[in-house]
Structure formats: structure tokens, C-alpha cells
Scaffold this motif. Structure first.
Motif, PDB file in Angstrom:
ATOM      1  N   VAL A 186      49.491  89.787  23.518  1.00 25.29           N
ATOM      2  CA  VAL A 186      49.776  89.468  24.917  1.00 25.29           C
ATOM      3  C   VAL A 186      48.751  90.080  25.860  1.00 25.29           C
ATOM      4  O   VAL A 186      48.182  89.389  26.716  1.00 25.29           O
ATOM      5  CB  VAL A 186      51.207  89.903  25.292  1.00 25.29           C
ATOM      6  CG1 VAL A 186      51.462  89.678  26.777  1.00 25.29           C
ATOM      7  CG2 VAL A 186      52.220  89.126  24.459  1.00 25.29           C
ATOM      8  N   ASN A 187      48.489  91.365  25.721  1.00 23.96           N
ATOM      9  CA  ASN A 187      47.554  91.989  26.656  1.00 23.96           C
ATOM     10  C   ASN A 187      46.103  91.599  26.387  1.00 23.96           C
ATOM     11  O   ASN A 187      45.274  91.670  27.300  1.00 23.96           O
ATOM     12  CB  ASN A 187      47.724  93.508  26.639  1.00 23.96           C
ATOM     13  CG  ASN A 187      48.918  93.940  27.466  1.00 23.96           C
ATOM     14  OD1 ASN A 187      49.237  93.327  28.477  1.00 23.96           O
ATOM     15  ND2 ASN A 187      49.596  94.986  27.033  1.00 23.96           N
ATOM     16  N   ARG A 188      45.810  91.176  25.181  1.00 25.82           N
ATOM     17  CA  ARG A 188      44.467  90.659  24.902  1.00 25.82           C
ATOM     18  C   ARG A 188      44.204  89.407  25.730  1.00 25.82           C
ATOM     19  O   ARG A 188      43.080  89.138  26.158  1.00 25.82           O
ATOM     20  CB  ARG A 188      44.327  90.360  23.404  1.00 25.82           C
ATOM     21  CG  ARG A 188      42.969  89.803  22.974  1.00 25.82           C
ATOM     22  CD  ARG A 188      41.850  90.828  23.141  1.00 25.82           C
ATOM     23  NE  ARG A 188      40.588  90.313  22.653  1.00 25.82           N
ATOM     24  CZ  ARG A 188      40.084  90.577  21.439  1.00 25.82           C
ATOM     25  NH1 ARG A 188      40.756  91.347  20.589  1.00 25.82           N
ATOM     26  NH2 ARG A 188      38.930  90.081  21.067  1.00 25.82           N
ATOM     27  N   VAL A 189      45.248  88.638  25.986  1.00 30.36           N
ATOM     28  CA  VAL A 189      45.133  87.409  26.780  1.00 30.36           C
ATOM     29  C   VAL A 189      45.406  87.671  28.260  1.00 30.36           C
ATOM     30  O   VAL A 189      44.711  87.151  29.146  1.00 30.36           O
ATOM     31  CB  VAL A 189      46.112  86.335  26.238  1.00 30.36           C
ATOM     32  CG1 VAL A 189      46.086  85.096  27.113  1.00 30.36           C
ATOM     33  CG2 VAL A 189      45.768  85.977  24.790  1.00 30.36           C
ATOM     34  N   LEU A 190      46.431  88.505  28.546  1.00 26.35           N
ATOM     35  CA  LEU A 190      46.864  88.713  29.923  1.00 26.35           C
ATOM     36  C   LEU A 190      45.899  89.544  30.751  1.00 26.35           C
ATOM     37  O   LEU A 190      45.608  89.197  31.908  1.00 26.35           O
ATOM     38  CB  LEU A 190      48.244  89.385  29.929  1.00 26.35           C
ATOM     39  CG  LEU A 190      48.774  89.834  31.299  1.00 26.35           C
ATOM     40  CD1 LEU A 190      48.965  88.638  32.221  1.00 26.35           C
ATOM     41  CD2 LEU A 190      50.071  90.620  31.128  1.00 26.35           C
ATOM     42  N   THR A 236      48.110 101.435  34.677  1.00 26.53           N
ATOM     43  CA  THR A 236      48.327 100.972  33.306  1.00 26.53           C
ATOM     44  C   THR A 236      47.392  99.810  32.974  1.00 26.53           C
ATOM     45  O   THR A 236      46.806  99.765  31.884  1.00 26.53           O
ATOM     46  CB  THR A 236      49.792 100.536  33.122  1.00 26.53           C
ATOM     47  OG1 THR A 236      50.644 101.652  33.392  1.00 26.53           O
ATOM     48  CG2 THR A 236      50.041 100.031  31.717  1.00 26.53           C
ATOM     49  N   CYS A 237      47.233  98.873  33.919  1.00 26.40           N
ATOM     50  CA  CYS A 237      46.301  97.759  33.698  1.00 26.40           C
ATOM     51  C   CYS A 237      44.890  98.279  33.436  1.00 26.40           C
ATOM     52  O   CYS A 237      44.204  97.796  32.516  1.00 26.40           O
ATOM     53  CB  CYS A 237      46.296  96.827  34.903  1.00 26.40           C
ATOM     54  SG  CYS A 237      47.821  95.891  35.147  1.00 26.40           S
ATOM     55  N   LEU A 238      44.468  99.243  34.230  1.00 26.60           N
ATOM     56  CA  LEU A 238      43.112  99.783  34.068  1.00 26.60           C
ATOM     57  C   LEU A 238      42.956 100.468  32.715  1.00 26.60           C
ATOM     58  O   LEU A 238      41.925 100.289  32.043  1.00 26.60           O
ATOM     59  CB  LEU A 238      42.807 100.761  35.204  1.00 26.60           C
ATOM     60  CG  LEU A 238      41.419 101.405  35.187  1.00 26.60           C
ATOM     61  CD1 LEU A 238      40.313 100.348  35.202  1.00 26.60           C
ATOM     62  CD2 LEU A 238      41.260 102.361  36.370  1.00 26.60           C
ATOM     63  N   GLU A 239      43.962 101.234  32.301  1.00 26.74           N
ATOM     64  CA  GLU A 239      43.884 101.891  30.994  1.00 26.74           C
ATOM     65  C   GLU A 239      43.765 100.861  29.874  1.00 26.74           C
ATOM     66  O   GLU A 239      42.978 101.020  28.940  1.00 26.74           O
ATOM     67  CB  GLU A 239      45.120 102.765  30.771  1.00 26.74           C
ATOM     68  CG  GLU A 239      45.177 104.023  31.609  1.00 26.74           C
ATOM     69  CD  GLU A 239      44.121 105.055  31.226  1.00 26.74           C
ATOM     70  OE1 GLU A 239      43.579 104.970  30.109  1.00 26.74           O
ATOM     71  OE2 GLU A 239      43.844 105.946  32.047  1.00 26.74           O
ATOM     72  N   ILE A 240      44.557  99.778  29.956  1.00 32.42           N
ATOM     73  CA  ILE A 240      44.515  98.754  28.907  1.00 32.42           C
ATOM     74  C   ILE A 240      43.163  98.057  28.890  1.00 32.42           C
ATOM     75  O   ILE A 240      42.575  97.818  27.824  1.00 32.42           O
ATOM     76  CB  ILE A 240      45.652  97.736  29.103  1.00 32.42           C
ATOM     77  CG1 ILE A 240      47.012  98.412  28.942  1.00 32.42           C
ATOM     78  CG2 ILE A 240      45.519  96.572  28.105  1.00 32.42           C
ATOM     79  CD1 ILE A 240      48.178  97.541  29.350  1.00 32.42           C
ATOM     80  N   ILE A 241      42.649  97.724  30.058  1.00 28.53           N
ATOM     81  CA  ILE A 241      41.346  97.056  30.133  1.00 28.53           C
ATOM     82  C   ILE A 241      40.256  97.948  29.557  1.00 28.53           C
ATOM     83  O   ILE A 241      39.351  97.472  28.840  1.00 28.53           O
ATOM     84  CB  ILE A 241      41.037  96.649  31.590  1.00 28.53           C
ATOM     85  CG1 ILE A 241      41.978  95.515  32.030  1.00 28.53           C
ATOM     86  CG2 ILE A 241      39.582  96.205  31.751  1.00 28.53           C
ATOM     87  CD1 ILE A 241      42.003  95.287  33.520  1.00 28.53           C
ATOM     88  N   ARG A 242      40.338  99.239  29.817  1.00 28.71           N
ATOM     89  CA  ARG A 242      39.341 100.163  29.260  1.00 28.71           C
ATOM     90  C   ARG A 242      39.465 100.282  27.750  1.00 28.71           C
ATOM     91  O   ARG A 242      38.465 100.430  27.053  1.00 28.71           O
ATOM     92  CB  ARG A 242      39.478 101.530  29.936  1.00 28.71           C
ATOM     93  CG  ARG A 242      38.876 101.547  31.344  1.00 28.71           C
ATOM     94  CD  ARG A 242      39.123 102.845  32.074  1.00 28.71           C
ATOM     95  NE  ARG A 242      38.293 102.934  33.283  1.00 28.71           N
ATOM     96  CZ  ARG A 242      38.526 103.756  34.294  1.00 28.71           C
ATOM     97  NH1 ARG A 242      39.574 104.577  34.252  1.00 28.71           N
ATOM     98  NH2 ARG A 242      37.723 103.779  35.337  1.00 28.71           N
TER      99      ARG A 242
END
Length: 288
Positions: A186-190, A236-242
Motif C-alpha cells: 500500500v505505501n509503496r503505491v500511496l 509519518t509520511c516523510l519517514e516512510i518516503i525516506r
């Protein structure tokens, strides 16, 4: 089953609620007992709203709450069959938790992480037994969202996978299996969608109201990507993107400069009262 939940914030409290609702006894911890008790109080408040709307009987709400016990430290997790970590999306914090709680778990207890992006095989290095370690990614709000991503690490055993899958299905959730890659499914796409929406905002392609409306109506999404980012938490979004950027080495995952600025300003979304929208009133108000 006795389920331990580490982290009594929005995600951890949601996991505790659905676990207790499925009949499991739940031990709920945070950085101290007061935070754990506050997490249970938040669950009680949410259940009270359901009772007021006649979506749940008061007796059922009382029984659910009775199954949740706030605890002061990781030693209390000794009788747990399954412990789920739901702390902030920072690898060093999660590793410290696994090392601490691992000292108290039985030889059969399963340790799981609710990480939304960090590779499970890497996190398992801090667990007492990588064979009994797995990724179990819930979605926010947990009582409403019907999905769990299960992520098997390199060493995760068949028994661990089967036990946690049965637990997830017992909560009434749909299970999808993801390979152990940064961001999973999911987060790979989102996250690239959210990141690109913020790039577009920063570059002046459109207002954030039009970006959100365009994606909501044009892509048939329930909310626009910038609104969703505020709900998730911009930090949280920034951590995931990093994690995506470092884990893949692909420059397409570089974070939008405007996202970085908002996080540095402390404007991290709904939980802070301000992100790209102002959340302090009855309705969110655009800040740009």
C-alpha cells in the motif's frame, strides 16, 4: 489469546480495541502507565459514541473495555501469546522496544511490528527470535479499515505466519501478503502519490483544494492525497518516503521540499492541529 500492544496512540489503541472486540485479553503499554491509561480512555470515548448512536450495546462496550488492561512496563507482557509494536515509524525506537520486550517473552510468544514501511528482516535482528517475528500492518482508523498487510521476514516461520494470519482473520480483516520490500504494497503505491501531490502544490500547479478535489473525483478516492497526508501525519509520511528512498536507492522517492518544511515547522497534520489544513475548528480549513 493474550495480545500485548506497545503504543497507546491512535494506531495502538485501535489495535487494542479490535483485539478486545474479538475476545482477546489485551495488555496495553506506552512510555508510562498514564499514557497507557489515556489510550484506554480514548477507546472508552470512541465506544461511548457508538453506544450513543445505537451501533453498540452498553453491555458489549463494557465487556470490551474490561478485556483491556493498561500496564506500566514491558515486564507485564510475560504472559502474552502475541505482542504487537505500534510505536512511531522510527527504526531505532522500534529496535529498542524489541530488545526490551524480548527479555520478558516466553519461548513461544510471537513479536510483530505494525511498521508501515521498514523491512521486517532488518527489524528482526533486534527480536529475540527472528523465526517468531513478523510484520502486521494495520490501517488507520483500525476499527474501520478492513485490511491487514502481513509481511514475512526471511526467517519468519510457517507457524508464525499461520498464527498471525488466523488472528487477523479472527478480527474480521482481509489479509494480503506482501514481500519484504520497503513500503510493502500500500505505501509503496500511496506515498509516491502523496509526495507528488505535495510537489505539485509546491510548484504551483494548482491549489491544494483543487489537487485534492481532482484526485478525489477524478480517481474516485474517498479523500484527496493532501487531506489524507494530514490524517496519516506528515512526519509519518516523510519517514516512510525516506525509507523508500534509502531502501530502493531510487531518486524518484525523494521527498517534496514542502513536505520537509512542514515537518520541520511542526505542522504535521491533524494530530498537531495543523498541517496543510487547520484542524482546530469544526471543519478543516486550508492554510495555503
Amino acid at each position: 489469546m493474550i495480545v500485548g500492544v506497545i503504543g497507546a496512540g491512535q494506531m495502538g489503541a485501535g489495535i487494542a480495541q479490535v483485539s478486545a472486540g474479538a475476545g482477546h485479553d489485551v495488555l496495553l503499554a506506552d512510555i508510562d502507565l498514564a499514557r497507557a491509561e489515556a489510550g484506554k480512555a480514548g477507546i472508552a470515548k470512541a465506544l461511548g459514541r457508538l453506544v450513543a448512536r445505537e451501533k453498540m450495546a452498553q453491555s458489549d462496550a463494557d465487556m470490551l473495555l474490561a478485556r483491556i488492561t493498561p500496564v506500566a512496563d514491558h515486564a507485564a507482557f510475560a504472559p502474552s501469546d502475541l505482542v504487537i509494536e505500534a510505536a512511531t515509524e522510527r527504526e531505532e525506537i522500534k529496535r529498542a522496544i524489541f530488545a526490551s520486550v524480548g527479555e520478558h517473552l516466553s519461548a513461544t510468544a510471537i513479536l510483530a511490528s505494525n511498521t508501515s514501511s521498514i523491512p521486517i528482516t532488518r527489524l528482526a535482528q533486534a527480536a529475540p527470535d527472528p523465526a517468531r517475528f513478523i510484520g502486521v500492518h494495520f490501517f488507520n482508523p483500525v476499527p474501520v479499515m478492513g485490511l491487514i498487510e502481513l509481511i514475512r521476514g526471511l526467517a519468519t516461520s510457517d507457524d508464525t505466519l499461520a498464527t498471525v494470519e488466523a488472528y487477523g482473520r479472527g478480527l474480521g480483516k482481509q489479509i494480503v501478503h506482501a514481500n519484504d520490500a520497503p513500503g510493502f504494497i500500500v505505501n509503496r503505491v500511496l506515498m509516491p502519490l502523496i509526495n507528488e501531490a505535495i510537489f505539485a502544490l509546491g510548484e504551483g500547479v494548482a491549489t491544494m483544494q483543487d489537487i485534492d478535489a481532482g484526485c478525489r473525483l477524478g480517481l474516485n478516492h474517498p479523500m484527496g492525497p493532501i487531506t489524507l497526508a494530514d490524517f496519516i501525519g506528515l512526519d509519518t509520511c516523510l519517514e516512510i518516503i525516506r525509507v523508500l528512498q534509502s531502501g530502493t536507492g531510487d531518486p524518484k522517492f525523494r521527498p517534496a521540499p514542502l513536505l520537509v518544511q512542514y515537518v520541520e515547522a511542526g505542522w504535521v497534520g491533524k494530530k498537531a492541529g495543523r498541517g496543510f489544513y487547520d484542524w482546530t475548528g469544526d471543519k478543516p480549513v486550508p492554510t495555503r
